[in-house]
Design a protein around this motif. Structure first.
Motif, mmCIF file in Angstrom:
data_model
loop_
_atom_site.group_PDB
_atom_site.id
_atom_site.type_symbol
_atom_site.label_atom_id
_atom_site.label_comp_id
_atom_site.label_asym_id
_atom_site.label_seq_id
_atom_site.Cartn_x
_atom_site.Cartn_y
_atom_site.Cartn_z
ATOM 1 N N GLY A 1 0.790 -1.223 0.000
ATOM 2 C CA GLY A 1 0.000 0.000 0.000
ATOM 3 C C GLY A 1 0.819 1.269 0.000
ATOM 4 N N TYR A 2 2.114 1.170 -0.351
ATOM 5 C CA TYR A 2 2.987 2.346 -0.367
ATOM 6 C C TYR A 2 3.397 2.677 -1.804
ATOM 7 C CZ TYR A 2 3.353 1.042 4.564
ATOM 8 O OH TYR A 2 3.060 0.706 5.862
ATOM 9 N N ALA A 3 3.853 3.897 -1.993
ATOM 10 C CA ALA A 3 4.322 4.321 -3.312
ATOM 11 C C ALA A 3 5.682 3.695 -3.604
ATOM 12 C CB ALA A 3 4.430 5.847 -3.359
ATOM 13 N N PRO A 4 5.984 3.445 -4.863
ATOM 14 C CA PRO A 4 7.321 2.940 -5.211
ATOM 15 C C PRO A 4 8.401 3.898 -4.746
ATOM 16 C CG PRO A 4 5.828 2.751 -7.075
ATOM 17 C CD PRO A 4 5.121 3.578 -6.041
ATOM 18 N N ARG A 5 9.513 3.364 -4.297
ATOM 19 C CA ARG A 5 10.621 4.180 -3.808
ATOM 20 C C ARG A 5 11.633 4.490 -4.914
ATOM 21 N NH1 ARG A 5 13.311 5.030 1.155
ATOM 22 N NH2 ARG A 5 11.189 4.964 2.020
ATOM 23 N N TYR A 6 11.749 3.580 -5.878
ATOM 24 C CA TYR A 6 12.821 3.691 -6.865
ATOM 25 C C TYR A 6 12.260 4.089 -8.231
ATOM 26 C CZ TYR A 6 15.099 1.024 -3.202
ATOM 27 O OH TYR A 6 15.576 0.594 -1.989
ATOM 28 N N ALA A 7 12.835 5.126 -8.815
ATOM 29 C CA ALA A 7 12.426 5.577 -10.143
ATOM 30 C C ALA A 7 12.920 4.590 -11.201
ATOM 31 C CB ALA A 7 13.002 6.964 -10.412
ATOM 32 N N GLU A 8 12.332 4.685 -12.388
ATOM 33 C CA GLU A 8 12.795 3.906 -13.544
ATOM 34 C C GLU A 8 12.965 4.881 -14.698
ATOM 35 O OE1 GLU A 8 11.728 -0.099 -16.163
ATOM 36 O OE2 GLU A 8 10.375 0.578 -14.585
ATOM 37 N N THR A 9 14.183 5.395 -14.846
ATOM 38 C CA THR A 9 14.475 6.459 -15.793
ATOM 39 C C THR A 9 14.996 5.886 -17.102
ATOM 40 O OG1 THR A 9 15.147 7.792 -13.874
ATOM 41 C CG2 THR A 9 15.651 8.667 -16.071
ATOM 42 N N MET A 10 14.454 6.344 -18.209
ATOM 43 C CA MET A 10 14.932 5.903 -19.517
ATOM 44 C C MET A 10 16.383 6.335 -19.704
ATOM 45 S SD MET A 10 12.385 4.307 -20.827
ATOM 46 C CE MET A 10 12.812 4.190 -22.565
ATOM 47 N N LEU A 11 17.151 5.500 -20.359
ATOM 48 C CA LEU A 11 18.572 5.790 -20.530
ATOM 49 C C LEU A 11 18.823 7.029 -21.390
ATOM 50 C CD1 LEU A 11 20.152 2.239 -20.902
ATOM 51 C CD2 LEU A 11 20.637 3.916 -19.115
ATOM 52 N N ASP A 12 17.852 7.373 -22.260
ATOM 53 C CA ASP A 12 18.049 8.558 -23.098
ATOM 54 C C ASP A 12 17.555 9.836 -22.423
ATOM 55 O OD1 ASP A 12 15.362 8.083 -23.194
ATOM 56 O OD2 ASP A 12 15.217 7.908 -25.373
ATOM 57 N N ASP A 13 17.137 9.733 -21.151
ATOM 58 C CA ASP A 13 16.720 10.916 -20.410
ATOM 59 C C ASP A 13 17.939 11.809 -20.157
ATOM 60 O OD1 ASP A 13 16.176 12.376 -17.642
ATOM 61 O OD2 ASP A 13 14.228 11.806 -18.458
ATOM 62 N N PRO A 14 17.785 13.137 -20.261
ATOM 63 C CA PRO A 14 18.929 14.033 -20.027
ATOM 64 C C PRO A 14 19.606 13.827 -18.674
ATOM 65 C CG PRO A 14 17.103 15.247 -20.999
ATOM 66 C CD PRO A 14 16.580 13.876 -20.703
ATOM 67 N N SER A 15 18.848 13.393 -17.674
ATOM 68 C CA SER A 15 19.449 13.177 -16.356
ATOM 69 C C SER A 15 20.436 12.028 -16.354
ATOM 70 C CB SER A 15 18.348 12.914 -15.318
ATOM 71 O OG SER A 15 17.659 11.705 -15.596
ATOM 72 N N MET A 16 20.418 11.204 -17.409
ATOM 73 C CA MET A 16 21.323 10.063 -17.498
ATOM 74 C C MET A 16 22.567 10.371 -18.334
ATOM 75 S SD MET A 16 20.224 7.396 -15.836
ATOM 76 C CE MET A 16 18.847 6.328 -15.377
ATOM 77 N N SER A 17 22.752 11.619 -18.716
ATOM 78 C CA SER A 17 23.863 11.961 -19.609
ATOM 79 C C SER A 17 25.219 11.659 -18.983
ATOM 80 C CB SER A 17 23.791 13.442 -20.010
ATOM 81 O OG SER A 17 23.846 14.273 -18.861
ATOM 82 N N ALA A 18 25.379 11.930 -17.695
ATOM 83 C CA ALA A 18 26.658 11.647 -17.029
ATOM 84 C C ALA A 18 26.925 10.148 -16.990
ATOM 85 C CB ALA A 18 26.657 12.231 -15.617
ATOM 86 N N LEU A 19 25.868 9.371 -16.736
ATOM 87 C CA LEU A 19 26.017 7.914 -16.739
ATOM 88 C C LEU A 19 26.423 7.425 -18.118
ATOM 89 C CD1 LEU A 19 25.572 5.092 -15.397
ATOM 90 C CD2 LEU A 19 23.211 5.234 -16.215
ATOM 91 N N HIS A 20 25.761 7.941 -19.156
ATOM 92 C CA HIS A 20 26.077 7.546 -20.522
ATOM 93 C C HIS A 20 27.544 7.818 -20.832
ATOM 94 C CE1 HIS A 20 23.184 5.931 -23.342
ATOM 95 N NE2 HIS A 20 22.213 6.543 -22.687
ATOM 96 N N GLU A 21 27.983 9.023 -20.526
ATOM 97 C CA GLU A 21 29.361 9.401 -20.830
ATOM 98 C C GLU A 21 30.343 8.520 -20.061
ATOM 99 O OE1 GLU A 21 32.752 10.851 -22.289
ATOM 100 O OE2 GLU A 21 30.725 11.121 -23.087
ATOM 101 N N GLY A 22 30.040 8.262 -18.797
ATOM 102 C CA GLY A 22 30.921 7.414 -17.999
ATOM 103 C C GLY A 22 31.034 6.006 -18.552
#
Length: 276
Positions: A76-97
């Motif tokens: 009965g609780y909200a999910p804690r962990y997001a599921e972000t698409m790899l092409d999302d701008p927030s993932m740019s540092a991960l992509h580059e790394g």
């Protein structure tokens, strides 16, 4: 996507994870700073665990991040962990790394796959191994298991295919025990049903000596190698798989970086000659 049924309640789901991990209620209670009685009440639905308790139990049962969200929803609780698409701008540092890591490993092969073994990124060493693979197998999404085991993919060029195939199928079985994914199970059933290609003719002693640059059998096996033909040579690699520590995103949690380390001096020399 996960196939966990959310209407079964968090108690039975936690019980299933505990049994799968072969942990008693008492042992889990000790790990989670609780009591066996409280764990029993949670599993039977007599007590509703707090959000913190759900996450604590999931951590001590080594439940994958995606499945932790399912447990939270069941409680009965909200999910804690997001599921972000790899092409999302927030993932740019991960992509580059990741790309920097793969480039730094060249000329040795390395790639990144997601939870369904689709290739997220790969370096020139992988591109070298894929030379000659039919275009239809290289169409997106590129799947590492399908490419490796398909009878028109890399399989006919893998000298120790039965061993390597057994290793890969065992790896997928272990992941299925955690992921509970319909898509992953379908992939497993597909690649497990591929017919084995005819075994290549065994190499002569002179061919073996020529490829290794030394007496046949003199290179010790410290791990199961991938022995694969390329451009008339037999290259030998051992693989290593790395994942992210304490991921806070479902997508990142399911990424795996696989690197292939040359297993004999001849493979090292050949790859370095290509780089030069």
């Amino acid at each position: 996507m996960t196939t966990v049924a959310l209407d079964t309640g968090v108690g039975p789901l936690l019980r299933d994870w505990r049994r799968q991990r072969r942990v008693s209620q008492l042992e889990l209670a000790l790990r989670a700073d609780s009591s066996a009685r409280h764990i029993s009440f949670i599993e039977t639905g007599r007590a509703r665990p707090s959000e913190e308790m759900v996450l604590r139990l999931a951590e001590h049962l080594d439940v994958p991040v995606r499945e932790r969200n399912a447990l939270l929803l069941s409680a009965g609780y909200a999910p804690r962990y997001a599921e972000t698409m790899l092409d999302d701008p927030s993932m740019s540092a991960l992509h580059e790394g990741l790309h920097q890591l793969l480039r730094g490993y060249e000329p040795y092969p390395a790639l990144v796959v997601d939870g369904q073994y689709d290739v997220v990124a790969a370096n020139s060493g992988i591109a070298m191994l894929l030379e000659g693979v039919p275009e239809r197998l290289l169409a997106p999404p590129l799947n590492a298991m399908r490419l490796t085991l398909h009878p028109t993919g890399l399989a006919p060029r893998i000298r120790n295919l039965r061993e390597w195939r057994g290793h890969l199928l065992h790896q997928m079985k272990r992941q299925l025990a955690l992921a509970r994914s319909d898509a992953l199970r379908e992939l497993y059933e597909e690649v497990a049903a591929y017919p084995l290609p005819a075994s290549p003719a065994p190499a002569s002693a002179s061919e073996e000596e020529g490829r290794a640059g030394q007496v046949p059998g003199s290179v010790p096996r410290f791990a199961l190698p991938l022995e694969i033909e390329h451009d008339g040579l037999v290259l030998s690699f051992v693989s290593s798989i790395s994942t992210f520590n304490t991921p806070m995103d479902v997508t990142v949690a399911e990424l795996a970086i696989e690197t292939f380390l040359p297993a004999d001096p001849a493979t090292v020399a050949y790859l370095r000659s290509l780089a030069a």
